[in-house]
Design a protein around this motif. Structure first.
Motif, PDB file in Angstrom:
ATOM      1  N   GLU A   8      -6.687  -3.534   6.020  1.00 31.13           N
ATOM      2  CA  GLU A   8      -5.427  -3.026   5.478  1.00 31.13           C
ATOM      3  C   GLU A   8      -4.461  -2.805   6.640  1.00 31.13           C
ATOM      4  O   GLU A   8      -4.587  -1.836   7.372  1.00 31.13           O
ATOM      5  CB  GLU A   8      -5.682  -1.723   4.726  1.00 31.13           C
ATOM      6  CG  GLU A   8      -4.485  -1.158   4.029  1.00 31.13           C
ATOM      7  CD  GLU A   8      -4.237  -1.783   2.665  1.00 31.13           C
ATOM      8  OE1 GLU A   8      -3.103  -1.694   2.196  1.00 31.13           O
ATOM      9  OE2 GLU A   8      -5.174  -2.343   2.098  1.00 31.13           O
ATOM     10  N   LYS A  13       0.546  -3.932   3.704  1.00 32.96           N
ATOM     11  CA  LYS A  13       1.130  -2.870   2.880  1.00 32.96           C
ATOM     12  C   LYS A  13       2.577  -3.198   2.526  1.00 32.96           C
ATOM     13  O   LYS A  13       3.003  -3.035   1.379  1.00 32.96           O
ATOM     14  CB  LYS A  13       1.067  -1.528   3.603  1.00 32.96           C
ATOM     15  CG  LYS A  13      -0.322  -0.950   3.679  1.00 32.96           C
ATOM     16  CD  LYS A  13      -0.322   0.356   4.453  1.00 32.96           C
ATOM     17  CE  LYS A  13      -1.729   0.873   4.655  1.00 32.96           C
ATOM     18  NZ  LYS A  13      -1.776   2.059   5.481  1.00 32.96           N
ATOM     19  N   ARG A  16       2.577  -5.976  -0.071  1.00 31.90           N
ATOM     20  CA  ARG A  16       2.249  -5.471  -1.406  1.00 31.90           C
ATOM     21  C   ARG A  16       3.477  -4.852  -2.068  1.00 31.90           C
ATOM     22  O   ARG A  16       3.777  -5.117  -3.227  1.00 31.90           O
ATOM     23  CB  ARG A  16       1.125  -4.442  -1.326  1.00 31.90           C
ATOM     24  CG  ARG A  16      -0.231  -5.049  -1.021  1.00 31.90           C
ATOM     25  CD  ARG A  16      -1.338  -4.033  -0.958  1.00 31.90           C
ATOM     26  NE  ARG A  16      -1.392  -3.282  -2.197  1.00 31.90           N
ATOM     27  CZ  ARG A  16      -1.760  -2.022  -2.269  1.00 31.90           C
ATOM     28  NH1 ARG A  16      -2.098  -1.349  -1.188  1.00 31.90           N
ATOM     29  NH2 ARG A  16      -1.800  -1.401  -3.431  1.00 31.90           N
ATOM     30  N   GLU A  94      -0.687  -8.934  -6.592  1.00 32.07           N
ATOM     31  CA  GLU A  94      -0.733  -7.667  -5.854  1.00 32.07           C
ATOM     32  C   GLU A  94      -1.899  -6.813  -6.334  1.00 32.07           C
ATOM     33  O   GLU A  94      -2.656  -6.268  -5.538  1.00 32.07           O
ATOM     34  CB  GLU A  94       0.585  -6.909  -6.033  1.00 32.07           C
ATOM     35  CG  GLU A  94       0.718  -5.682  -5.150  1.00 32.07           C
ATOM     36  CD  GLU A  94       0.068  -4.433  -5.724  1.00 32.07           C
ATOM     37  OE1 GLU A  94      -0.385  -3.588  -4.929  1.00 32.07           O
ATOM     38  OE2 GLU A  94      -0.009  -4.290  -6.965  1.00 32.07           O
ATOM     39  N   ARG A  95      -2.060  -6.723  -7.624  1.00 29.24           N
ATOM     40  CA  ARG A  95      -3.106  -5.859  -8.177  1.00 29.24           C
ATOM     41  C   ARG A  95      -4.506  -6.450  -7.988  1.00 29.24           C
ATOM     42  O   ARG A  95      -5.449  -5.752  -7.638  1.00 29.24           O
ATOM     43  CB  ARG A  95      -2.851  -5.611  -9.649  1.00 29.24           C
ATOM     44  CG  ARG A  95      -4.023  -4.900 -10.314  1.00 29.24           C
ATOM     45  CD  ARG A  95      -3.650  -4.269 -11.605  1.00 29.24           C
ATOM     46  NE  ARG A  95      -3.804  -2.833 -11.376  1.00 29.24           N
ATOM     47  CZ  ARG A  95      -2.994  -1.898 -11.766  1.00 29.24           C
ATOM     48  NH1 ARG A  95      -1.920  -2.202 -12.408  1.00 29.24           N
ATOM     49  NH2 ARG A  95      -3.234  -0.640 -11.525  1.00 29.24           N
ATOM     50  N   ARG A  99      -5.177  -5.780  -2.787  1.00 28.16           N
ATOM     51  CA  ARG A  99      -5.730  -4.434  -2.564  1.00 28.16           C
ATOM     52  C   ARG A  99      -7.124  -4.553  -1.984  1.00 28.16           C
ATOM     53  O   ARG A  99      -7.916  -5.378  -2.407  1.00 28.16           O
ATOM     54  CB  ARG A  99      -5.785  -3.665  -3.877  1.00 28.16           C
ATOM     55  CG  ARG A  99      -4.415  -3.360  -4.411  1.00 28.16           C
ATOM     56  CD  ARG A  99      -4.492  -2.562  -5.660  1.00 28.16           C
ATOM     57  NE  ARG A  99      -3.142  -2.330  -6.171  1.00 28.16           N
ATOM     58  CZ  ARG A  99      -2.871  -1.527  -7.173  1.00 28.16           C
ATOM     59  NH1 ARG A  99      -3.847  -0.874  -7.773  1.00 28.16           N
ATOM     60  NH2 ARG A  99      -1.642  -1.371  -7.568  1.00 28.16           N
TER      61      ARG A  99
END
Length: 101
Positions: A8, A13, A16, A94-95, A99
């Protein structure tokens, strides 16, 4: 499909968040099109269209940066790019893929 998220990072970030904004701008663009052509109100379409264009370019740039950073394949970049062309697909990508599990 897309490879899994390894780490991450701040770029991920931002990407996203940008993918959500790009999806919202796409929907807003669909809303302003009837205003332009059926109600002769071109200004909302002009503003939303410009915003959507800038967000689209930023999305593609960040898709490339994240693909390189995560060491994903060119096919993964292609999937991210195609998602930017299909309404609601940026929300799905994105979902489902951006993640960290």
């Amino acid at each position: 499909m897309l490879e899994s998220v390894e780490k991450e990072t701040s770029t991920l970030k931002k990407f996203r968040f940008l993918s959500i904004l790009e999806g919202i701008s796409y929907i807003a663009f669909f809303i302003t099109m009837p205003l332009k052509y059926f109600m002769e109100m071109p200004m909302p379409n002009k503003i939303v269209g410009m915003s959507h264009g800038v967000l689209f370019l930023a999305y593609v740039l960040f898709a490339y940066l994240v693909t390189e950073e995560q060491k994903w394949s060119k096919k993964s970049f292609g999937i991210l790019f195609v998602a930017s062309l299909i309404p609601f697909a940026t929300f799905y990508v994105e979902r489902k893929y951006l993640r960290k599990n």
